[in-house]
Design an enzyme around this catalytic site. Sequence first.
Site, PDB file in Angstrom:
ATOM      1  N   GLU A   1     -59.376  37.801  33.385  1.00  0.00           N
ATOM      2  CA  GLU A   1     -58.859  38.009  34.739  1.00  0.00           C
ATOM      3  C   GLU A   1     -59.387  36.968  35.716  1.00  0.00           C
ATOM      4  O   GLU A   1     -58.641  36.449  36.560  1.00  0.00           O
ATOM      5  CB  GLU A   1     -59.201  39.423  35.208  1.00  0.00           C
ATOM      6  CG  GLU A   1     -58.420  40.484  34.447  1.00  0.00           C
ATOM      7  CD  GLU A   1     -58.809  41.899  34.824  1.00  0.00           C
ATOM      8  OE1 GLU A   1     -57.915  42.691  35.156  1.00  0.00           O
ATOM      9  OE2 GLU A   1     -60.025  42.222  34.771  1.00  0.00           O
TER      10      GLU A   1
ATOM     11  N   GLU B   1     -58.338  46.600  27.362  1.00  0.00           N
ATOM     12  CA  GLU B   1     -58.694  47.863  28.020  1.00  0.00           C
ATOM     13  C   GLU B   1     -58.045  49.089  27.394  1.00  0.00           C
ATOM     14  O   GLU B   1     -58.581  50.200  27.509  1.00  0.00           O
ATOM     15  CB  GLU B   1     -58.344  47.783  29.513  1.00  0.00           C
ATOM     16  CG  GLU B   1     -59.241  46.873  30.335  1.00  0.00           C
ATOM     17  CD  GLU B   1     -58.855  45.408  30.268  1.00  0.00           C
ATOM     18  OE1 GLU B   1     -59.520  44.588  30.927  1.00  0.00           O
ATOM     19  OE2 GLU B   1     -57.883  45.068  29.556  1.00  0.00           O
TER      20      GLU B   1
END
Length: 267
Positions: free
Chosen positions: A121, A141
Site C-alpha cells: 500500500e 488480508e
Amino acid sequence: MTQPAIKDFLASEFDGFEVQMDADHERADIVLNRPPLNVIAMSQREVLRQVFEALDGHDDVRVIVLRAEGEHFSSGGDIKGFLEASPEHVSKLAWNVAAPARCEKPVIVANRGYTFGVGFELSLACDFRIASETTRYALPEQNLGQIPGSGGSARLQKIIGITRTKHMVMRAKRITGVQALEWGIATECVPDDQLEAATRSLVEELRRFSPLAQRTAKKLINDNEDSPLSVAIEMEGHCYSRLRSSNDFREGVEAFHAKRKAVFRGE
C-alpha cells in the site's frame, strides 16, 4: 516547520526505519530497517507520514526514495498491532499511508522480495515503483478475515481494473515483479542486483527537470484521476498557462535554442 526544525527532526532515531540524506544528489532515502521482514508497526505509520512531510519541506531535497534493507521490502504490518490499536488510530491509517502521494516532490519506491500488505500500500502511494525480479506483491488480508485498510484495493483498482483487483484482493494472490510491470503496477522491473542502479538513474533523470513543472504535473495528474475528461483538459490548460510565466519555462526555451543544458531553479 522551519528548516532547522526539519533538519533536527530528520536527524532523530526512528523505530523500524532510518533517514539518509545525500545533499550532493538532492536525494533523501527513507530506509525500512527491521530485519528480516521489515514488518511495519502501527505506530511507525504515523511517524513515516511525518518524515515524508518533513522531507517534502526540506530545501535540499529534490527526490524522495523509499527502500528497505535486506532481501524483502516488507512482509506487511504488525498483525498483533491491529487488535491492540484504538478505532481512532486505525481510522488514520489510510491518511498516513497516503503521505507519498501528497508530497509535492517525486517519490520513488524500490521493491524487492516480499512487498505485502501495508508495504504494498505504501508502494502504491508512491509515484514510481521500481521492482526487482524477486519482488512479490500481495494484499493477503483475506487470510486474516480482513480487507486492505490503507488504500490498497482502491489504488490497485485504479491501476489494473476491477477483474485483476478481485484476483489479488479476494483470492489474496501474489504476483511477481515481471507481472506487475505487465499489468502497469511497476514502472520498471530489473534484475535484483540492478535495483539500486535503476533507482539512482531515475533520481538523476528527475533532477534534470524543473521542480516547479514537476510539482505541477504531479498535482494535476493526481487531482484529475477522478475528473471527467473535459474538466481534466481544462485544468491542464490552466496549469500550462500558469507555467508559461515561470522563469523555469523561459530558461527551458532559451536553453533549447542555445543548445545548452537548462538550469532550472523551481521559479
